[in-house]
Scaffold this motif. Structure first.
Motif, mmCIF file in Angstrom:
data_model
loop_
_atom_site.group_PDB
_atom_site.id
_atom_site.type_symbol
_atom_site.label_atom_id
_atom_site.label_comp_id
_atom_site.label_asym_id
_atom_site.label_seq_id
_atom_site.Cartn_x
_atom_site.Cartn_y
_atom_site.Cartn_z
ATOM 1 N N SER A 112 0.830 -1.215 0.000
ATOM 2 C CA SER A 112 0.000 0.000 0.000
ATOM 3 C C SER A 112 0.864 1.265 0.000
ATOM 4 O O SER A 112 0.339 2.385 0.055
ATOM 5 C CB SER A 112 -0.895 0.028 1.245
ATOM 6 O OG SER A 112 -0.130 0.316 2.409
ATOM 7 N N THR A 113 2.178 1.092 -0.076
ATOM 8 C CA THR A 113 3.099 2.216 0.121
ATOM 9 C C THR A 113 2.928 3.340 -0.890
ATOM 10 O O THR A 113 3.120 4.510 -0.557
ATOM 11 C CB THR A 113 4.560 1.712 0.123
ATOM 12 O OG1 THR A 113 4.700 0.715 1.135
ATOM 13 C CG2 THR A 113 5.529 2.849 0.400
ATOM 14 N N MET A 114 2.523 3.022 -2.134
ATOM 15 C CA MET A 114 2.357 4.096 -3.115
ATOM 16 C C MET A 114 1.301 5.079 -2.630
ATOM 17 O O MET A 114 1.517 6.297 -2.667
ATOM 18 C CB MET A 114 1.973 3.536 -4.493
ATOM 19 C CG MET A 114 2.001 4.590 -5.603
ATOM 20 S SD MET A 114 3.671 5.008 -6.188
ATOM 21 C CE MET A 114 4.015 6.529 -5.328
ATOM 22 N N ALA A 115 0.186 4.578 -2.126
ATOM 23 C CA ALA A 115 -0.867 5.473 -1.626
ATOM 24 C C ALA A 115 -0.442 6.161 -0.336
ATOM 25 O O ALA A 115 -0.670 7.360 -0.155
ATOM 26 C CB ALA A 115 -2.158 4.688 -1.403
ATOM 27 N N THR A 232 -7.881 -0.694 -7.350
ATOM 28 C CA THR A 232 -7.176 -1.211 -6.184
ATOM 29 C C THR A 232 -5.812 -1.746 -6.619
ATOM 30 O O THR A 232 -5.588 -2.069 -7.776
ATOM 31 C CB THR A 232 -7.958 -2.367 -5.518
ATOM 32 O OG1 THR A 232 -8.282 -3.351 -6.506
ATOM 33 C CG2 THR A 232 -9.236 -1.854 -4.871
ATOM 34 N N GLY A 233 -4.925 -1.839 -5.633
ATOM 35 C CA GLY A 233 -3.614 -2.430 -5.898
ATOM 36 C C GLY A 233 -3.121 -3.093 -4.635
ATOM 37 O O GLY A 233 -3.040 -2.392 -3.641
ATOM 38 N N ALA A 307 -4.638 1.554 -2.662
ATOM 39 C CA ALA A 307 -3.544 0.580 -2.631
ATOM 40 C C ALA A 307 -3.625 -0.255 -1.359
ATOM 41 O O ALA A 307 -3.845 0.280 -0.275
ATOM 42 C CB ALA A 307 -2.203 1.289 -2.717
ATOM 43 N N THR A 308 -3.480 -1.560 -1.520
ATOM 44 C CA THR A 308 -3.614 -2.482 -0.391
ATOM 45 C C THR A 308 -2.264 -3.097 -0.018
ATOM 46 O O THR A 308 -1.411 -3.329 -0.870
ATOM 47 C CB THR A 308 -4.569 -3.634 -0.761
ATOM 48 O OG1 THR A 308 -4.067 -4.272 -1.952
ATOM 49 C CG2 THR A 308 -5.961 -3.108 -1.030
ATOM 50 N N GLY A 309 -2.102 -3.388 1.270
ATOM 51 C CA GLY A 309 -0.861 -4.005 1.733
ATOM 52 C C GLY A 309 -1.124 -5.078 2.765
ATOM 53 O O GLY A 309 -2.032 -4.946 3.590
ATOM 54 N N VAL A 326 -3.946 -3.630 5.194
ATOM 55 C CA VAL A 326 -4.361 -2.234 5.264
ATOM 56 C C VAL A 326 -4.569 -1.721 3.846
ATOM 57 O O VAL A 326 -3.980 -2.263 2.895
ATOM 58 C CB VAL A 326 -3.287 -1.387 6.007
ATOM 59 C CG1 VAL A 326 -2.016 -1.262 5.168
ATOM 60 C CG2 VAL A 326 -3.830 -0.014 6.396
ATOM 61 N N ALA A 327 -5.430 -0.742 3.674
ATOM 62 C CA ALA A 327 -5.652 -0.127 2.366
ATOM 63 C C ALA A 327 -5.780 1.380 2.546
ATOM 64 O O ALA A 327 -6.625 1.840 3.313
ATOM 65 C CB ALA A 327 -6.913 -0.691 1.717
ATOM 66 N N HIS A 328 -4.904 2.127 1.889
ATOM 67 C CA HIS A 328 -4.945 3.589 1.945
ATOM 68 C C HIS A 328 -5.514 4.101 0.627
ATOM 69 O O HIS A 328 -5.298 3.493 -0.427
ATOM 70 C CB HIS A 328 -3.549 4.151 2.176
ATOM 71 C CG HIS A 328 -2.893 3.646 3.433
ATOM 72 N ND1 HIS A 328 -3.408 3.905 4.689
ATOM 73 C CD2 HIS A 328 -1.788 2.882 3.620
ATOM 74 C CE1 HIS A 328 -2.626 3.328 5.597
ATOM 75 N NE2 HIS A 328 -1.650 2.699 4.983
ATOM 76 N N LEU A 329 -6.223 5.224 0.693
ATOM 77 C CA LEU A 329 -6.932 5.710 -0.495
ATOM 78 C C LEU A 329 -6.553 7.142 -0.862
ATOM 79 O O LEU A 329 -6.394 8.003 0.008
ATOM 80 C CB LEU A 329 -8.440 5.615 -0.261
ATOM 81 C CG LEU A 329 -9.374 6.032 -1.402
ATOM 82 C CD1 LEU A 329 -10.622 5.166 -1.394
ATOM 83 C CD2 LEU A 329 -9.738 7.506 -1.281
#
Lengths: 334, 334
Positions: A112-115, A232-233, A307-309, A326-329
């Motif tokens: 999820s680091t890109m987000a 999503t990613g 992005a999901t991690g 975790v998922a950041h948006l």
């Protein structure tokens, strides 16, 4: 100053935009559906270095320099770099930025680091901490395989639900100018649905994506139909299908405008990449090679990037712990 | 909105204060000079769990709940938690926050994480992203030894310059109320002076502390004499002596008001802890058990907290890479 809309969504008050973007990918990544859209393709997985880890650092440097170049300034003039990667102690990032003279905001969000890095860089610009802030991340198939799974030489078999770590680095430079705006952002919560199969990361991460997307729609009073693209990613083929089911259970139909970076980057049937791509570089590469260019052209105007991690480690897996995710948006507009 | 003073120092415009603090340490940590000052002392290094890694998560949970309790709210009502640790993929933190319902801003700064998480939590309060934001970190001697060095059973010998990883977790809750203010913060740059001795982390990190402190004094037009205490974490006996030399070379005399958390937490001669303590939990424990209470009493009013981190990994060390380091700074006042 930005405002929190509803419960958790943060709306940037300043006009924060993508002033530069860059990516650098491996050979197989450029043989998939997105072939020809990347800034740099490096056939040598060592990128001229002695180890895969040092190669990953070189991928990051190339993405960083490309993004900074598009923003019209040298790397050393960036206000800060917010970034991280999948390697133990985030060494791909730490060695990328060493001695480059730019303050470093080290992050860990797995895939999820890109987000997370875009949220961090945008907050830095919002507060005036930096005029130009970079969001940077990477992943490398070879360094990830031997750290998380088995040495490549072992030739371990993988089930259909397994995803292939993408060899790629991606970078965004956020500032006041640019075609694409970072309008809103939302930090995810760490959720764990007791998935223990490390070859089914999509299943472990889908609940985190559902948690974040559902909270975003509720807090903003929006629905999937309000967006041109919800991406999503990286959930992969099975994880993204599970996400659709989890959202349906909440009465939210993602519909035709939903896509997943892990599904988009590879042609699983043709490339033997199983359920799709994964790794910090996957969503970063798709965002910078496909999504942002289309937003710059105006063919996409209103995009949710989620992005999901997966936050486990080989140690926690060996200790029979389930896989938290975790998922950041990020909400992009133009 | 906060302003950047000089080049890199960020001054918070809002009155952001330490609304709660908490720590939880091991047996040996409570047998040193700070004995009796900690919130919780856990004699069992497993903290009732099956593994050291799961125990470290429990130390974090105790510190988090203690800090939230002092701030007068349950953990679930926090706006976000900013944190990380030394374990691969930061699992101590990821498992601490899973399913607690609080958004998580994952960080990686090695032993500098206490300062990095305070900076992150303070920025979140400054922007309005959160009303109450937690800064959380931990380290555990047993989980760190087997990950970074050798299994405890091996009984490896250590040179005098080696530091002992502190078993401790620490947490701050930042909000609008509290005796101690977070007035300024500064992100560090990653510097590498080509130190390759993993048993001399103080030597690897001292240049990063010098880089950050010198930039802070220059940007703010201040000198060491302007502060009641300048405290680094964790350079240890040799690293802090090197820092004094590096600062002297820049014409800056740290003087009597300089101290190091790694030196303060252990009595090396009596406890056989060599050059002192290290680990994210070291500076966190000293900050929450010693520095902040003295600021609350008013015996300290103006403090620079400069936490240092070494960003190598066992993999990068095996690959003959030198050790990059970073130092982030927080300026506390009351």
């Amino acid at each position: 100053m930005g405002q929190k809309t509803g419960n958790r969504v943060f709306r940037f008050e300043k006009d924060i935009r993508v002033a530069g973007r860059g990516n650098c990918v491996g050979k197989i990544e450029n043989e998939g559906p997105l072939s020809g859209t990347f800034d740099h393709v490096i056939p040598d997985e060592y990128y001229g270095k002695q180890t895969f880890e040092q190669a990953e650092t070189e991928f990051q440097k190339t993405a960083l320099e490309t993004a900074a170049g598009r923003a019209g300034l040298p790397v050393r003039e960036l206000g800060l770099i917010a970034g991280g990667d999948l390697l133990n102690q985030c060494i791909a990032s730490g060695y990328c930025v060493r001695n480059n003279g730019v303050p470093f905001w080290g992050l860990y969000g797995a895939c999820s680091t890109m987000a997370l890095s875009i949220l961090t860089a945008a907050i830095a610009v919002e507060t005036g901490m930096a005029r130009h802030a970079a969001a940077l991340t990477s992943s490398h198939f070879c360094s990830a395989e031997r750290q998380y799974r088995t040495p490549l030489e072992y030739g371990g078999q993988r089930p259909p639900s397994a995803q292939r770590t993408v060899t790629a680095a991606a970078c965004l430079i956020l500032a006041k100018e640019g075609a694409v705006r970072v309008e809103q952002a939302m930090l995810g919560r760490v959720v764990d649905f007791n998935v223990t199969d490390v070859f089914h990361m999509g299943g472990a991460m889908a609940p985190a994506a559902a948690d974040t997307l559902a909270a975003f729609f509720a807090d903003t009073g929006t629905a999937p139909a309000d967006f041109d693209l919800i991406i999503t990613g990286d959930l992969g083929v099975y994880g993204s299908a599970i996400l659709r089911d989890l959202m349906n259970q909440r009465g939210i139909v993602l519909g035709e405008r939903y896509a997943d970076c892990g599904v988009m980057i590879f042609d699983g049937a043709r490339q033997d990449t199983h359920a799709g791509g994964s790794g910090c570089g996957c969503s970063g590469a798709v965002l910078t090679a496909r999504v942002l260019p289309e937003m710059e052209k105006g063919t996409l105007r209103n995009v949710l990037f989620c992005a999901t991690g997966a936050l486990m480690s080989p140690t926690s897996v060996m200790q029979s712990q389930s896989i938290p995710a975790v998922a950041h948006l990020i909400h992009f507009t133009n």
